[in-house]
Design a protein around this motif. Sequence first.
Motif, PDB file in Angstrom:
ATOM      1  N   VAL A 212       0.983  -1.183   0.058  1.00 43.90           N
ATOM      2  CA  VAL A 212       0.090  -0.004  -0.096  1.00 43.90           C
ATOM      3  C   VAL A 212       0.908   1.196   0.107  1.00 43.90           C
ATOM      4  O   VAL A 212       1.877   1.363   0.686  1.00 43.90           O
ATOM      5  CB  VAL A 212      -0.860  -0.006   1.342  1.00 43.90           C
ATOM      6  CG1 VAL A 212      -1.835   1.226   1.328  1.00 43.90           C
ATOM      7  CG2 VAL A 212      -1.782  -1.121   1.295  1.00 43.90           C
ATOM      8  N   ALA A 213       0.499   2.183  -0.916  1.00 46.72           N
ATOM      9  CA  ALA A 213       1.277   3.599  -0.754  1.00 46.72           C
ATOM     10  C   ALA A 213       0.211   4.369  -0.491  1.00 46.72           C
ATOM     11  O   ALA A 213      -0.974   4.445  -1.000  1.00 46.72           O
ATOM     12  CB  ALA A 213       1.915   3.723  -2.167  1.00 46.72           C
ATOM     13  N   ILE A 214       0.432   5.321   0.330  1.00 49.97           N
ATOM     14  CA  ILE A 214      -0.362   6.494   0.829  1.00 49.97           C
ATOM     15  C   ILE A 214       0.110   7.797   0.524  1.00 49.97           C
ATOM     16  O   ILE A 214       0.964   8.205   1.114  1.00 49.97           O
ATOM     17  CB  ILE A 214      -0.681   6.513   2.221  1.00 49.97           C
ATOM     18  CG1 ILE A 214      -1.481   5.122   2.625  1.00 49.97           C
ATOM     19  CG2 ILE A 214      -1.805   7.499   2.681  1.00 49.97           C
ATOM     20  CD1 ILE A 214      -1.808   4.689   4.174  1.00 49.97           C
ATOM     21  N   LEU A 215      -0.357   8.628  -0.348  1.00 51.78           N
ATOM     22  CA  LEU A 215       0.015   9.863  -0.915  1.00 51.78           C
ATOM     23  C   LEU A 215      -0.641  11.148  -0.227  1.00 51.78           C
ATOM     24  O   LEU A 215      -2.045  11.163  -0.163  1.00 51.78           O
ATOM     25  CB  LEU A 215       0.261  10.065  -2.440  1.00 51.78           C
ATOM     26  CG  LEU A 215       0.406  11.277  -3.032  1.00 51.78           C
ATOM     27  CD1 LEU A 215       1.619  11.774  -2.720  1.00 51.78           C
ATOM     28  CD2 LEU A 215      -0.130  11.653  -4.486  1.00 51.78           C
ATOM     29  N   ILE A 216      -0.009  12.066   0.548  1.00 47.74           N
ATOM     30  CA  ILE A 216      -0.808  13.282   1.027  1.00 47.74           C
ATOM     31  C   ILE A 216       0.025  14.389   0.564  1.00 47.74           C
ATOM     32  O   ILE A 216       0.838  14.811   0.574  1.00 47.74           O
ATOM     33  CB  ILE A 216      -0.495  13.194   2.749  1.00 47.74           C
ATOM     34  CG1 ILE A 216      -0.700  11.825   3.348  1.00 47.74           C
ATOM     35  CG2 ILE A 216      -1.083  14.336   3.288  1.00 47.74           C
ATOM     36  CD1 ILE A 216      -0.493  11.745   4.706  1.00 47.74           C
ATOM     37  N   SER A 217      -0.954  15.026  -0.232  1.00 48.06           N
ATOM     38  CA  SER A 217      -0.480  16.260  -0.855  1.00 48.06           C
ATOM     39  C   SER A 217      -1.601  17.268  -0.896  1.00 48.06           C
ATOM     40  O   SER A 217      -2.770  17.059  -0.878  1.00 48.06           O
ATOM     41  CB  SER A 217      -0.039  15.898  -2.276  1.00 48.06           C
ATOM     42  OG  SER A 217       0.544  17.063  -3.014  1.00 48.06           O
ATOM     43  N   ASP A 218      -1.156  18.705  -1.108  1.00 47.56           N
ATOM     44  CA  ASP A 218      -2.170  19.746  -1.282  1.00 47.56           C
ATOM     45  C   ASP A 218      -1.939  20.265  -2.456  1.00 47.56           C
ATOM     46  O   ASP A 218      -2.738  21.497  -2.524  1.00 47.56           O
ATOM     47  CB  ASP A 218      -2.114  20.655   0.067  1.00 47.56           C
ATOM     48  CG  ASP A 218      -0.493  21.545  -0.179  1.00 47.56           C
ATOM     49  OD1 ASP A 218       0.141  21.086  -0.945  1.00 47.56           O
ATOM     50  OD2 ASP A 218      -0.433  22.534   0.607  1.00 47.56           O
ATOM     51  N   GLY A 219      -1.657  20.067  -3.301  1.00 49.62           N
ATOM     52  CA  GLY A 219      -1.224  20.667  -4.892  1.00 49.62           C
ATOM     53  C   GLY A 219      -1.560  19.624  -5.918  1.00 49.62           C
ATOM     54  O   GLY A 219      -1.878  18.763  -5.903  1.00 49.62           O
ATOM     55  N   GLU A 220      -0.766  20.310  -7.070  1.00 50.04           N
ATOM     56  CA  GLU A 220      -0.911  19.565  -8.308  1.00 50.04           C
ATOM     57  C   GLU A 220       0.750  19.114  -8.614  1.00 50.04           C
ATOM     58  O   GLU A 220       1.435  20.053  -8.040  1.00 50.04           O
ATOM     59  CB  GLU A 220      -1.651  20.355  -9.521  1.00 50.04           C
ATOM     60  CG  GLU A 220      -0.863  21.742  -9.783  1.00 50.04           C
ATOM     61  CD  GLU A 220      -1.633  22.552 -10.662  1.00 50.04           C
ATOM     62  OE1 GLU A 220      -2.332  21.899 -11.443  1.00 50.04           O
ATOM     63  OE2 GLU A 220      -1.752  23.643 -10.803  1.00 50.04           O
ATOM     64  N   ASN A 221       0.856  18.102  -9.320  1.00 45.27           N
ATOM     65  CA  ASN A 221       2.159  17.951  -9.922  1.00 45.27           C
ATOM     66  C   ASN A 221       2.945  19.002 -10.674  1.00 45.27           C
ATOM     67  O   ASN A 221       2.511  19.462 -11.984  1.00 45.27           O
ATOM     68  CB  ASN A 221       2.189  16.614 -10.556  1.00 45.27           C
ATOM     69  CG  ASN A 221       3.443  16.175 -11.152  1.00 45.27           C
ATOM     70  OD1 ASN A 221       4.327  15.864 -10.148  1.00 45.27           O
ATOM     71  ND2 ASN A 221       4.125  16.155 -12.383  1.00 45.27           N
ATOM     72  N   THR A 222       3.979  19.604 -10.121  1.00 38.69           N
ATOM     73  CA  THR A 222       4.543  20.731 -10.910  1.00 38.69           C
ATOM     74  C   THR A 222       6.018  20.498 -11.136  1.00 38.69           C
ATOM     75  O   THR A 222       6.729  21.631 -11.462  1.00 38.69           O
ATOM     76  CB  THR A 222       4.299  22.157  -9.935  1.00 38.69           C
ATOM     77  OG1 THR A 222       5.092  21.904  -8.596  1.00 38.69           O
ATOM     78  CG2 THR A 222       2.834  22.456  -9.717  1.00 38.69           C
TER      79      THR A 222
END
Length: 350
Positions: A212-222
Amino acid sequence: MLRQSDNLWDWLSPEWFSYGTLSSFDWVYPIVLYALPAIPLLFLLKNLVRANSRNKLDMAMFEGDVKWHWTSLLRFLPDMVFMLFMALVLLALARPQQVNEQIEQTAEGIDIVLMLDVSGSMELADITPNRLEAAKEVALNFIDGRVQDRIGLVVFAGDAYSLAPLTTDYQLLRENINSIAFKMIPNDGTAIGSALAIAINRMRESNAKSKVAILISDGENTAGSLDPLMAARLAFAHHIKLYTIGIGKDGQVPYQPDTNGKLIYVESTLDETSMREIARIGEGQFFRADTKDALQAIFTNIDRLEKTEVTEKRFRDTRDYYQVYLKWALVLLLGWMLLKNTFITNVLED
């Protein structure tokens, strides 16, 4: 606390009657112990009933007062011995035991990689105290609930780095999470694809039953050279399930006070479409968290979905000690029988 050994005379030790030893026992029939106070009451009742029917022997006595002597108390000795005998029989009937229970837990753990965004936008304070600190706190709580799972940690901004390998050393993970800070990655930005690539690289040769991989982010891929959707397809090829969490609110959100103490607001946007697509390709789920409680609920939900089954085996070593008190009871019974054949006993009452 005594333990019965192979010594034939260990039962003679007075320690068997100490409070520490008696309180250490598990009693199979503890209700029998409630009968102990009834023993002296029975003897008191017997004496009251026999008080008026007691046989008397007329004797000629000399003039003067009869002086009391301590030896007159010896007439109570047989009754005292018999009461102790009955008490010990009740102790034996209650069946004192000592139980040594060992629990062996086995679990087929899963592999989990947490990917945490540490870019400048994670400093926004729409989630108290800020997005990054809230994510760190919830991640620590998530680790506390795992058993035998290997957990790794990836941080990313404009670049992505592996902060901790897959490990069951949860204390090391806590220390690494607590060490996460802003500007720990000089190149700002959001390299989601690179973070996914590092997570895949950590787990691609794993033999765990679930990855399992859990990704936490608040933006877009830049930033980064790998497209996040391509990375999601690679994860799917390696049987890695992807959960994506979009953290923070859209629109104008508080950042920090300026030099005059006035709160600065900045525009915040989340590429929710890409985050959803990453989770869909990785056969996981997308979640949106705009409060710390919502973020905690998301991790609780993931914890439930990806729970490791723990098999528990119990080994009980039970030892009985009623024999000790039966032996003492037999000694007292023999003593009582001997006393009944001495001058101490009132022959008129037998």
